[in-house]
Design an enzyme around this catalytic site. Structure first.
Site, PDB file in Angstrom:
ATOM      1  N   GLY A  80       0.779  -1.234   0.000  1.00  0.00           N
ATOM      2  CA  GLY A  80       0.000   0.000   0.000  1.00  0.00           C
ATOM      3  C   GLY A  80       0.811   1.285   0.000  1.00  0.00           C
ATOM      4  O   GLY A  80       0.349   2.307   0.521  1.00  0.00           O
ATOM      5  N   SER A  81       1.996   1.260  -0.609  1.00  0.00           N
ATOM      6  CA  SER A  81       2.753   2.524  -0.647  1.00  0.00           C
ATOM      7  C   SER A  81       2.052   3.546  -1.547  1.00  0.00           C
ATOM      8  O   SER A  81       2.090   4.747  -1.278  1.00  0.00           O
ATOM      9  CB  SER A  81       4.209   2.291  -1.087  1.00  0.00           C
ATOM     10  OG  SER A  81       4.285   1.914  -2.437  1.00  0.00           O
TER      11      SER A  81
ATOM     12  N   LYS B 218      -6.575  -8.838  -7.731  1.00  0.00           N
ATOM     13  CA  LYS B 218      -7.724  -9.626  -8.188  1.00  0.00           C
ATOM     14  C   LYS B 218      -8.374  -8.940  -9.383  1.00  0.00           C
ATOM     15  O   LYS B 218      -8.362  -7.718  -9.474  1.00  0.00           O
ATOM     16  CB  LYS B 218      -8.775  -9.729  -7.065  1.00  0.00           C
ATOM     17  CG  LYS B 218      -8.335 -10.608  -5.928  1.00  0.00           C
ATOM     18  CD  LYS B 218      -8.679 -12.046  -6.228  1.00  0.00           C
ATOM     19  CE  LYS B 218      -7.956 -12.981  -5.271  1.00  0.00           C
ATOM     20  NZ  LYS B 218      -7.880 -14.337  -5.763  1.00  0.00           N
TER      21      LYS B 218
ATOM     22  N   ILE C 236     -11.355  -7.388 -11.271  1.00  0.00           N
ATOM     23  CA  ILE C 236     -12.550  -6.687 -10.791  1.00  0.00           C
ATOM     24  C   ILE C 236     -13.796  -7.427 -11.271  1.00  0.00           C
ATOM     25  O   ILE C 236     -13.864  -7.854 -12.418  1.00  0.00           O
ATOM     26  CB  ILE C 236     -12.528  -5.243 -11.358  1.00  0.00           C
ATOM     27  CG1 ILE C 236     -11.411  -4.465 -10.690  1.00  0.00           C
ATOM     28  CG2 ILE C 236     -13.842  -4.533 -11.189  1.00  0.00           C
ATOM     29  CD1 ILE C 236     -11.548  -4.418  -9.196  1.00  0.00           C
TER      30      ILE C 236
ATOM     31  N   ASN D 194      -6.647   2.340 -12.208  1.00  0.00           N
ATOM     32  CA  ASN D 194      -5.570   1.456 -11.769  1.00  0.00           C
ATOM     33  C   ASN D 194      -4.231   2.097 -12.118  1.00  0.00           C
ATOM     34  O   ASN D 194      -4.156   2.945 -13.018  1.00  0.00           O
ATOM     35  CB  ASN D 194      -5.701   0.119 -12.511  1.00  0.00           C
ATOM     36  CG  ASN D 194      -4.641  -0.888 -12.118  1.00  0.00           C
ATOM     37  OD1 ASN D 194      -4.322  -1.064 -10.936  1.00  0.00           O
ATOM     38  ND2 ASN D 194      -4.065  -1.558 -13.105  1.00  0.00           N
TER      39      ASN D 194
ATOM     40  N   HIS E 238      -0.347   0.907 -13.266  1.00  0.00           N
ATOM     41  CA  HIS E 238       0.432  -0.237 -13.746  1.00  0.00           C
ATOM     42  C   HIS E 238       1.875   0.219 -13.931  1.00  0.00           C
ATOM     43  O   HIS E 238       2.117   1.270 -14.527  1.00  0.00           O
ATOM     44  CB  HIS E 238      -0.167  -0.736 -15.068  1.00  0.00           C
ATOM     45  CG  HIS E 238       0.527  -1.964 -15.578  1.00  0.00           C
ATOM     46  ND1 HIS E 238       0.296  -3.210 -15.039  1.00  0.00           N
ATOM     47  CD2 HIS E 238       1.455  -2.128 -16.538  1.00  0.00           C
ATOM     48  CE1 HIS E 238       1.058  -4.090 -15.665  1.00  0.00           C
ATOM     49  NE2 HIS E 238       1.778  -3.461 -16.578  1.00  0.00           N
TER      50      HIS E 238
ATOM     51  N   ASP F  56      -5.432  -4.403 -17.604  1.00  0.00           N
ATOM     52  CA  ASP F  56      -4.544  -3.312 -18.047  1.00  0.00           C
ATOM     53  C   ASP F  56      -4.969  -2.734 -19.397  1.00  0.00           C
ATOM     54  O   ASP F  56      -4.138  -2.500 -20.270  1.00  0.00           O
ATOM     55  CB  ASP F  56      -3.088  -3.817 -18.146  1.00  0.00           C
ATOM     56  CG  ASP F  56      -2.618  -4.402 -16.826  1.00  0.00           C
ATOM     57  OD1 ASP F  56      -2.977  -3.847 -15.771  1.00  0.00           O
ATOM     58  OD2 ASP F  56      -1.891  -5.405 -16.850  1.00  0.00           O
TER      59      ASP F  56
ATOM     60  N   GLU G 245       5.392   6.561  -9.387  1.00  0.00           N
ATOM     61  CA  GLU G 245       3.980   6.197  -9.150  1.00  0.00           C
ATOM     62  C   GLU G 245       3.398   7.039  -8.018  1.00  0.00           C
ATOM     63  O   GLU G 245       2.259   7.490  -8.083  1.00  0.00           O
ATOM     64  CB  GLU G 245       3.865   4.713  -8.772  1.00  0.00           C
ATOM     65  CG  GLU G 245       4.191   3.758  -9.892  1.00  0.00           C
ATOM     66  CD  GLU G 245       3.998   2.298  -9.477  1.00  0.00           C
ATOM     67  OE1 GLU G 245       3.029   2.004  -8.760  1.00  0.00           O
ATOM     68  OE2 GLU G 245       4.821   1.462  -9.858  1.00  0.00           O
TER      69      GLU G 245
HETATM   70  C1  GRF Z   1       2.719  -0.967  -7.796  1.00  0.00           C
HETATM   71  O1  GRF Z   1       3.900  -1.228  -8.484  1.00  0.00           O
HETATM   72  C2  GRF Z   1       1.604  -0.759  -8.794  1.00  0.00           C
HETATM   73  O2  GRF Z   1       2.018  -0.217 -10.003  1.00  0.00           O
HETATM   74  C3  GRF Z   1       1.097  -2.151  -9.024  1.00  0.00           C
HETATM   75  O3  GRF Z   1       1.211  -2.778  -7.767  1.00  0.00           O
HETATM   76  C4  GRF Z   1       2.228  -2.161  -6.995  1.00  0.00           C
HETATM   77  C5  GRF Z   1       1.620  -1.784  -5.677  1.00  0.00           C
HETATM   78  O4  GRF Z   1       2.560  -1.331  -4.747  1.00  0.00           O
HETATM   79  N1  GRF Z   1      -0.233  -2.150  -9.575  1.00  0.00           N
HETATM   80  P1  GRF Z   1       2.067  -0.719  -3.361  1.00  0.00           P
HETATM   81  O5  GRF Z   1       1.247  -1.781  -2.660  1.00  0.00           O
HETATM   82  O6  GRF Z   1       1.270   0.509  -3.651  1.00  0.00           O
HETATM   83  O7  GRF Z   1       3.312  -0.412  -2.596  1.00  0.00           O
END
Ligand code: GRF
Length: 198
Positions: free
Chosen positions: A14-15, A93, A95, A109, A111, A152, A181
């Site tokens: 969950g970063s 998962k 959706i 989302n 990616h 995706d 991200e």
């Molecule tokens: C990230 O690399 C995101 O792009 C992918 O899953 C990862 C999640 O990382 N969909 P975090 O749990 O937010 O740290």
């Protein structure tokens, strides 16, 4: 300005969730995370949510009896809280159809690659970065996109690029992309909240 109500689905650390919470709390993004749901009881994302007083729920095929029942409950929890947008932040998962039809065009989302390259089934986590390096790419990045019924696949909302260096490993590349991200995801949500992005 309207504060968007966001419901987050997350399976892991969950970063990205944290970066979104932080930007909503410092006021730079006009949104509020109202619920975090995970299919995984041990997801650190749930702890992060709870620490901020955000409802944190575990909903999975195991807890609900089937994937379809989990999908129905996730949808109900989102609707009950008047969620405007559903955000997938490392949700592992597919959706379900209930959520897709209730939030059509309102699920996004992130990616960790430059879609449409390096997306689709099996392209998650380290697999993505390994594939990018194996293909000899000189750039990669992250894509925020709308979610439809295919992995995706929906419309791209934002993309950010990073260099891939000859001595990169999947781990060093992942780290470089993850830092981006954490900027691009909240920024995109912020642009939707202001109406700059439709
Ligand atoms: C990230 O690399 C995101 O792009 C992918 O899953 C990862 C999640 O990382 N969909 P975090 O749990 O937010 O740290």
């Amino acid at each position: 300005m309207k504060r968007l109500k966001i419901g987050v689905l997350a399976s892991g650390g969950g970063s990205n969730l944290q970066s979104i919470i932080d930007r909503t709390l410092d006021g730079s993004v006009s949104a509020e995370v109202v619920v975090v749901i995970s299919n995984n009881t041990t997801a650190f994302a749930l702890e992060r949510a709870a620490k901020h007083g955000i409802d944190a729920l575990h909903i999975s095929a195991v807890s609900e009896g089937s994937q379809d029942a989990a999908d129905e409950r996730i949808t109900a929890e989102m609707i009950q809280r008047d969620v405007d947008y559903v955000v997938l932040a490392g949700y592992m998962k597919m959706i379900g159809t209930h959520l897709l039809s209730a939030f059509n065009g309102k699920i996004m989302n992130i990616h960790p690659a430059l879609l449409p390259k390096f997306g689709g089934k099996g392209m998650y986590g380290m697999n993505v970065h390994k594939a990018v390096i194996a293909a000899g790419e000189t750039e990669s990045g992250a894509t925020v996109h709308l979610v439809d019924g295919e992995y995706d696949h929906g419309r791209t909302l934002a993309q950010v690029k990073v260099d891939v260096f000859p001595d990169d490993t999947a781990e060093t590349l992942q780290k470089r992309i993850l830092e981006k991200e954490h900027l691009i995801f909240p920024e995109t949500i912020g642009k939707i909240a202001t109406g700059e992005l439709k």
